[in-house]
Design an enzyme around this catalytic site. Structure first.
Site, short mmCIF file in Angstrom:
data_model
loop_
_atom_site.label_atom_id
_atom_site.label_comp_id
_atom_site.label_asym_id
_atom_site.label_seq_id
_atom_site.Cartn_x
_atom_site.Cartn_y
_atom_site.Cartn_z
N ASP A 42 54.99 29.53 50.42
CA ASP A 42 54.33 29.72 49.05
C ASP A 42 55.54 28.15 49.18
OD1 ASP A 42 55.18 30.18 46.45
OD2 ASP A 42 54.65 32.08 46.38
N THR A 46 55.31 28.16 41.28
CA THR A 46 55.51 28.61 40.03
C THR A 46 56.48 30.37 40.28
OG1 THR A 46 53.46 30.26 40.48
CG2 THR A 46 53.04 28.24 38.67
N ALA A 82 48.34 33.18 46.05
CA ALA A 82 48.75 31.91 45.79
C ALA A 82 47.75 31.24 45.04
CB ALA A 82 49.21 30.97 47.25
N SER A 85 47.29 29.70 37.75
CA SER A 85 45.97 31.24 36.91
C SER A 85 46.55 30.92 35.49
CB SER A 85 46.73 32.19 37.75
OG SER A 85 47.70 32.67 37.59
N THR A 125 40.18 38.33 39.78
CA THR A 125 40.12 38.62 38.45
C THR A 125 39.23 39.14 37.87
OG1 THR A 125 40.79 37.58 36.67
CG2 THR A 125 40.36 35.83 38.36
N TYR A 149 39.15 28.26 35.26
CA TYR A 149 40.04 29.41 36.24
C TYR A 149 39.04 30.45 36.56
CZ TYR A 149 42.74 33.67 37.46
OH TYR A 149 43.48 34.55 37.81
N HIS A 195 52.03 35.96 29.05
CA HIS A 195 51.19 37.51 29.72
C HIS A 195 52.19 38.38 28.38
CE1 HIS A 195 49.52 37.01 33.75
NE2 HIS A 195 48.30 36.83 32.70
N ARG A 287 42.95 33.88 20.49
CA ARG A 287 43.25 32.22 21.35
C ARG A 287 41.96 32.32 21.58
NH1 ARG A 287 47.31 34.47 25.89
NH2 ARG A 287 45.73 36.26 26.76
N GLY A 289 38.84 32.07 23.91
CA GLY A 289 38.05 32.32 25.00
C GLY A 289 38.13 33.93 25.27
N1 NAD Z 1 49.06 38.45 36.50
C1 NAD Z 1 48.34 38.81 36.47
O1 NAD Z 1 47.76 39.23 35.48
C2 NAD Z 1 46.58 38.43 37.38
C3 NAD Z 1 46.00 38.56 36.71
C4 NAD Z 1 44.00 38.39 37.63
C5 NAD Z 1 44.83 37.68 38.92
N2 NAD Z 1 45.50 37.00 38.86
C6 NAD Z 1 45.74 36.59 40.85
O2 NAD Z 1 47.16 36.99 41.01
C7 NAD Z 1 47.53 36.07 42.14
C8 NAD Z 1 49.44 36.20 41.91
O3 NAD Z 1 49.07 35.99 39.85
P1 NAD Z 1 50.92 36.14 39.92
O4 NAD Z 1 50.80 36.57 37.89
O5 NAD Z 1 51.38 36.58 40.18
O6 NAD Z 1 51.38 34.31 39.40
P2 NAD Z 1 52.58 33.46 40.46
O7 NAD Z 1 52.22 32.19 39.53
O8 NAD Z 1 53.55 34.70 39.88
O9 NAD Z 1 52.46 34.16 41.64
C9 NAD Z 1 51.62 32.43 42.11
C10 NAD Z 1 52.55 32.01 44.10
O10 NAD Z 1 51.91 31.15 43.96
C11 NAD Z 1 52.56 30.24 44.43
N3 NAD Z 1 51.54 29.20 45.03
C12 NAD Z 1 50.52 28.60 43.74
N4 NAD Z 1 49.70 27.43 44.59
C13 NAD Z 1 50.10 27.42 46.12
C14 NAD Z 1 49.82 26.76 46.13
N5 NAD Z 1 48.73 25.57 47.02
N6 NAD Z 1 50.62 26.59 48.05
C15 NAD Z 1 51.34 27.84 48.18
N7 NAD Z 1 51.71 28.44 46.98
C16 NAD Z 1 51.29 28.25 45.80
C17 NAD Z 1 53.29 30.09 43.07
O11 NAD Z 1 54.42 29.71 43.96
C18 NAD Z 1 53.89 31.12 43.82
O12 NAD Z 1 54.35 31.96 43.66
C19 NAD Z 1 46.56 34.61 41.18
O13 NAD Z 1 46.16 34.30 43.02
C20 NAD Z 1 46.69 35.42 40.51
O14 NAD Z 1 44.69 34.56 40.07
C21 NAD Z 1 46.44 38.04 38.55
O1 GDU Z 2 52.04 35.71 22.98
C1 GDU Z 2 50.66 36.51 22.84
C2 GDU Z 2 50.02 37.07 24.01
C3 GDU Z 2 48.93 37.51 24.50
N1 GDU Z 2 48.48 38.23 23.19
C4 GDU Z 2 47.04 39.29 23.41
O2 GDU Z 2 47.29 39.66 24.33
C5 GDU Z 2 46.25 40.15 25.28
C6 GDU Z 2 46.53 40.18 26.38
O3 GDU Z 2 46.50 38.90 27.14
P1 GDU Z 2 47.86 38.32 28.38
O4 GDU Z 2 47.59 36.86 28.36
O5 GDU Z 2 48.32 39.14 28.91
O6 GDU Z 2 46.37 38.82 29.60
P2 GDU Z 2 44.66 37.87 29.79
O7 GDU Z 2 44.05 39.23 29.09
O8 GDU Z 2 44.79 37.20 28.35
O9 GDU Z 2 44.77 37.64 30.98
C7 GDU Z 2 44.58 38.47 31.59
O10 GDU Z 2 43.14 38.15 32.13
C8 GDU Z 2 42.65 37.19 32.96
C9 GDU Z 2 41.39 37.36 32.94
O11 GDU Z 2 40.37 37.79 31.30
C10 GDU Z 2 43.51 37.01 33.59
O12 GDU Z 2 42.55 37.66 34.50
C11 GDU Z 2 44.45 37.03 33.26
O13 GDU Z 2 45.10 36.35 35.06
C12 GDU Z 2 45.20 37.60 33.27
O14 GDU Z 2 46.74 37.54 32.93
C13 GDU Z 2 44.76 38.88 24.81
O15 GDU Z 2 44.42 40.08 24.33
C14 GDU Z 2 46.41 38.35 24.64
O16 GDU Z 2 44.98 37.61 23.29
C15 GDU Z 2 48.61 38.41 22.18
O17 GDU Z 2 48.22 39.09 21.02
N2 GDU Z 2 50.03 37.32 21.70
#
Ligand code: NAD
Ligand code: GDU
Length: 331
Positions: A42, A46, A82, A85, A125, A149, A195, A287, A289
């Site tokens: 890592d 982030t 990694a 996002s 995703t 993304y 989020h 928001r 998109g």
């Molecule tokens: N959180 C969600 O709801 C969600 C939804 C769909 C997909 N994802 C995917 O899941 C994965 C993890 O998401 P997360 O929420 O834990 O994000 P996060 O930002 O907490 O974790 C990502 C990690 O990857 C590291 N990183 C980024 N680019 C790098 C690189 N080039 N080399 C080495 N390390 C690197 C960052 O430092 C971080 O620790 C991501 O691929 C994201 O796109 C997350």
């Molecule tokens: O302060 C906020 C934050 C979010 N929202 C709403 O809450 C819902 C959830 O939003 P998040 O940002 O928590 O999550 P998203 O659905 O936008 O995103 C998730 O789904 C995406 C796919 O569409 C990506 O995969 C992304 O990584 C994943 O977290 C959305 O309708 C957003 O508009 C609010 O109303 N207020």
């Protein structure tokens, strides 16, 4: 007590890219607990070094660059979390995403091929589907990402399919819907938080004064947008199953969600009930998109991986996120 998955898979030597991040740290912790040998790579862009679980080796560095040499040691597989996002950032600075996500993943795939690493589990995703035509969304739905993304994640999925076909890679892409909750000391603590659930809980801790509701004129029951929230530990379980079930030459794609949608208003109400805090909320514009409704059909993961979410109730997901948030606030 080991879970059914932990009992059925043999110990493996695995690289976890992004294992200092939210989801990667939970999955790395579960892999270590299941007896696998885990190396976290890592760059901490982030993530947090103290989120790397005890028992895992940690290499601070870029996922692709590190893999190019590290994989020569001989590994059974890579779990590739990694990535960059943030949807909004991806629209403003697309180069960061095409470079950081696609180029990094292509280099990783090449390194795996060069060193004969047989297995890949990739964080895809729901954003690969874009504005959906149906709810719930099956894996057969059209993939028309509406932001950069999602486009980068879909491009990586296509590359993985080619590598599986041509080079016999055993690959699984897991398409997460809205991941939330925490697993013990491992939870969501992004410096730039977008989020919904962590933002709402920050109001309850006093770190924010109010939460914004992005639009109340969606074609949903209460007018606010609907999402499918999945517990991060249930998501981790799917990764353990994916490692065990990946088959050479196949690229399998699975949606991961609970199949139930909750509106922004319902999430805020649940957070109020769990925390006992009034949590002021104000209406804000939509928001850009954001689809109205995103709900997963996860039948394929249930049938083929034997995946079964254990904490599917929104109140359970929020309660675990709240316990984690309070624990951090007390430090
Ligand atoms: N959180 C969600 O709801 C969600 C939804 C769909 C997909 N994802 C995917 O899941 C994965 C993890 O998401 P997360 O929420 O834990 O994000 P996060 O930002 O907490 O974790 C990502 C990690 O990857 C590291 N990183 C980024 N680019 C790098 C690189 N080039 N080399 C080495 N390390 C690197 C960052 O430092 C971080 O620790 C991501 O691929 C994201 O796109 C997350
Ligand atoms: O302060 C906020 C934050 C979010 N929202 C709403 O809450 C819902 C959830 O939003 P998040 O940002 O928590 O999550 P998203 O659905 O936008 O995103 C998730 O789904 C995406 C796919 O569409 C990506 O995969 C992304 O990584 C994943 O977290 C959305 O309708 C957003 O508009 C609010 O109303 N207020």
């Amino acid at each position: 007590m080991p879970t059914a998955t932990e009992k059925q898979d043999k110990p493996r030597k695995l690289v976890v890219t992004g294992g200092a991040g939210y989801i990667g740290s939970v999955c790395a912790a579960r892999l270590v607990e299941a007896g696998h040998e885990v190396v976290v790579v890592d760059d901490l862009s982030t993530g947090h070094a103290d989120a790397v679980p005890h028992g895992a080796r940690f290499i601070e560095g870029d996922a692709a660059e590190t893999a190019e040499t590290l994989l020569a040691e001989g590994f059974d597989g890579v779990l590739h979390f990694a990535a960059k996002s943030l949807v909004g950032e991806s629209m403003q600075a697309p180069g960061l995403y095409w470079h950081g996500n696609v180029l990094t993943s292509l280099r990783l795939l090449e390194a795996m091929r060069t060193h004969g690493t047989p297995r890949l589990v990739f964080s895809s995703t729901a954003a690969t589907y874009g504005e959906p035509e149906q709810a719930p969304i099956p894996e057969s739905a059209p993939t028309r990402p509406s932001n950069t993304y999602g486009a980068t994640k879909l491009a990586i999925d296509h590359a993985i399919t080619s590598y599986a076909r041509a080079h016999g890679l055993a690959a699984v892409s897991l398409r997460y819907f809205n991941v939330a909750g925490a697993y013990g000391n491992y939870g969501e603590r992004h410096t730039t938080e977008t989020h919904l659930i962590p933002l709402v809980l920050q109001v309850a801790t006093g770190d924010r004064t109010q939460v914004q509701i992005y639009g109340d004129d969606y074609p949903t029951e209460d007018g606010t947008a609907v999402r499918d929230y999945i517990h991060v530990n249930d998501l981790a379980e799917a990764h353990l199953l994916a490692v065990a079930h990946a088959r050479p030459g196949e690229h399998r794609i699975y949606n991961l969600g609970n199949g139930t949608g909750f509106s922004v208003q319902q999430v805020i109400d649940t957070c109020r009930a769990v925390t006992g805090h009034a949590i002021p909320a104000v209406l804000a514009p939509r928001r850009a998109g954001d689809p109205a409704v995103l709900v997963a059909a996860s039948d394929r993961a249930r049938e083929e991986l034997g995946w079964k979410p254990e904490r599917a109730e929104l109140s359970e997901i929020v309660a675990d996120a709240w316990t984690f948030t309070q624990g951090r606030a007390a430090r």
